[in-house]
Write an enzyme that holds these catalytic residues in place. Sequence first.
Site, PDB file in Angstrom:
ATOM      1  N   LYS A  17       0.823  -1.225   0.000  1.00  0.00           N
ATOM      2  CA  LYS A  17       0.000   0.000   0.000  1.00  0.00           C
ATOM      3  C   LYS A  17       0.849   1.263   0.000  1.00  0.00           C
ATOM      4  CE  LYS A  17      -1.104  -0.522   5.007  1.00  0.00           C
ATOM      5  NZ  LYS A  17       0.237  -0.510   5.471  1.00  0.00           N
TER       6      LYS A  17
ATOM      7  N   ASP B  55      -5.650  -2.955  -6.430  1.00  0.00           N
ATOM      8  CA  ASP B  55      -6.346  -3.826  -5.485  1.00  0.00           C
ATOM      9  C   ASP B  55      -6.268  -3.206  -4.084  1.00  0.00           C
ATOM     10  OD1 ASP B  55      -5.932  -7.205  -4.153  1.00  0.00           O
ATOM     11  OD2 ASP B  55      -7.755  -6.044  -4.540  1.00  0.00           O
TER      12      ASP B  55
ATOM     13  N   GLU C 237     -10.870 -10.594  -0.428  1.00  0.00           N
ATOM     14  CA  GLU C 237     -10.844 -11.988  -0.906  1.00  0.00           C
ATOM     15  C   GLU C 237     -11.284 -12.992   0.161  1.00  0.00           C
ATOM     16  OE1 GLU C 237      -8.361  -9.768  -1.362  1.00  0.00           O
ATOM     17  OE2 GLU C 237      -6.419 -10.586  -0.863  1.00  0.00           O
TER      18      GLU C 237
HETATM   19  O1  LIG Z   1       0.031  -6.719   1.364  1.00  0.00           O
HETATM   20  C1  LIG Z   1      -0.786  -6.983   0.464  1.00  0.00           C
HETATM   21  N1  LIG Z   1      -0.378  -6.890  -0.815  1.00  0.00           N
HETATM   22  C2  LIG Z   1      -1.237  -7.161  -1.865  1.00  0.00           C
HETATM   23  N2  LIG Z   1      -2.498  -7.555  -1.692  1.00  0.00           N
HETATM   24  C3  LIG Z   1      -2.962  -7.722  -0.403  1.00  0.00           C
HETATM   25  C4  LIG Z   1      -4.290  -8.167  -0.188  1.00  0.00           C
HETATM   26  O2  LIG Z   1      -5.058  -8.441  -1.291  1.00  0.00           O
HETATM   27  C5  LIG Z   1      -4.776  -8.305   1.103  1.00  0.00           C
HETATM   28  F1  LIG Z   1      -6.046  -8.716   1.261  1.00  0.00           F
HETATM   29  C6  LIG Z   1      -3.979  -8.001   2.231  1.00  0.00           C
HETATM   30  C7  LIG Z   1      -4.515  -8.142   3.597  1.00  0.00           C
HETATM   31  C8  LIG Z   1      -3.754  -8.770   4.576  1.00  0.00           C
HETATM   32  C9  LIG Z   1      -4.245  -8.913   5.857  1.00  0.00           C
HETATM   33  C10 LIG Z   1      -5.523  -8.438   6.173  1.00  0.00           C
HETATM   34  F2  LIG Z   1      -6.003  -8.597   7.423  1.00  0.00           F
HETATM   35  C11 LIG Z   1      -6.294  -7.803   5.208  1.00  0.00           C
HETATM   36  C12 LIG Z   1      -5.791  -7.655   3.915  1.00  0.00           C
HETATM   37  C13 LIG Z   1      -2.654  -7.581   2.037  1.00  0.00           C
HETATM   38  C14 LIG Z   1      -2.149  -7.423   0.721  1.00  0.00           C
HETATM   39 MG   LIG Z   2      -4.254  -7.600  -3.051  1.00  0.00          MG
END
Ligand SMILES: O=c1[nH]cnc2c(O)c(F)c(-c3ccc(F)cc3)cc12
Ligand SMILES: [Mg+2]
Length: 214
Positions: free
Chosen positions: A144, A169, A199
Amino acid sequence: TRSTRPQRLLKAVRKHAARGDPQSVISAIDHFCRHSEWAMNIGDEKGSILDSVVSELNPEKVLELGTYCGYSTVRIARLLPPGARLITLEFNAGYAAIARQVIAWAGLEDRVQLVEGASEDWIPRMKEHFGIETFDFVFLDHWKDRYLPDTKLMEDCGLLRKGTVLLADNVICPGVPDYLQYVRNSLSYKSCYFKSHLEYTKAEDGLEKSVFLG
Ligand SMILES: O=c1[nH]cnc2c(O)c(F)c(-c3ccc(F)cc3)cc12
Ligand SMILES: [Mg+2]
């Protein structure tokens, strides 16, 4: 020593997906993430939005920032004509090693080039190293805090042209407020939000599609 989640995901692909069948690789990963272990692939719901953006655009030159296990790489590459090229950047060597094998299992290695390293190091080298003029489509899915600086870097390196589409995303979860503010307020972009879900969960997330106006 204990295996990693990406290693377990690859094992599930090998067990349940057919070699050379990208859709079965996608389904095997989605099944693994729903029923065994959550993993940060874009997933089936946001993945369908990704599919529709790619199908409408028919890009020849694609850049993906953040490969992870190669799930979105497979989703995009399976929709590209054989002459098209997808370059995907992954910082984490462990993830890259798994992604190479997932992409190969799907039979898409001929149109995918996976590059290990930092996006800020490789974006300035796209032209001289890969012979890329400009990208038609960029998928941002790495970290991010890098969405905004890497977008500005791509602008400065002349890698975006009138009509280049950026799709980002996780603009809600984990969230990229500085990036959203930029693409939604800059006169150089026409931006719109596709509301969806994180997701494999019920939490809100979404994709931001931004067209570079030059
Ligand atoms: O760091 C990331 N890079 C790329 N895509 C991600 C993602 O789709 C996530 F859902 C999350 C994510 C991880 C932990 C959570 F609790 C929520 C979202 C992280 C990333
Ligand atoms: Mg992602």
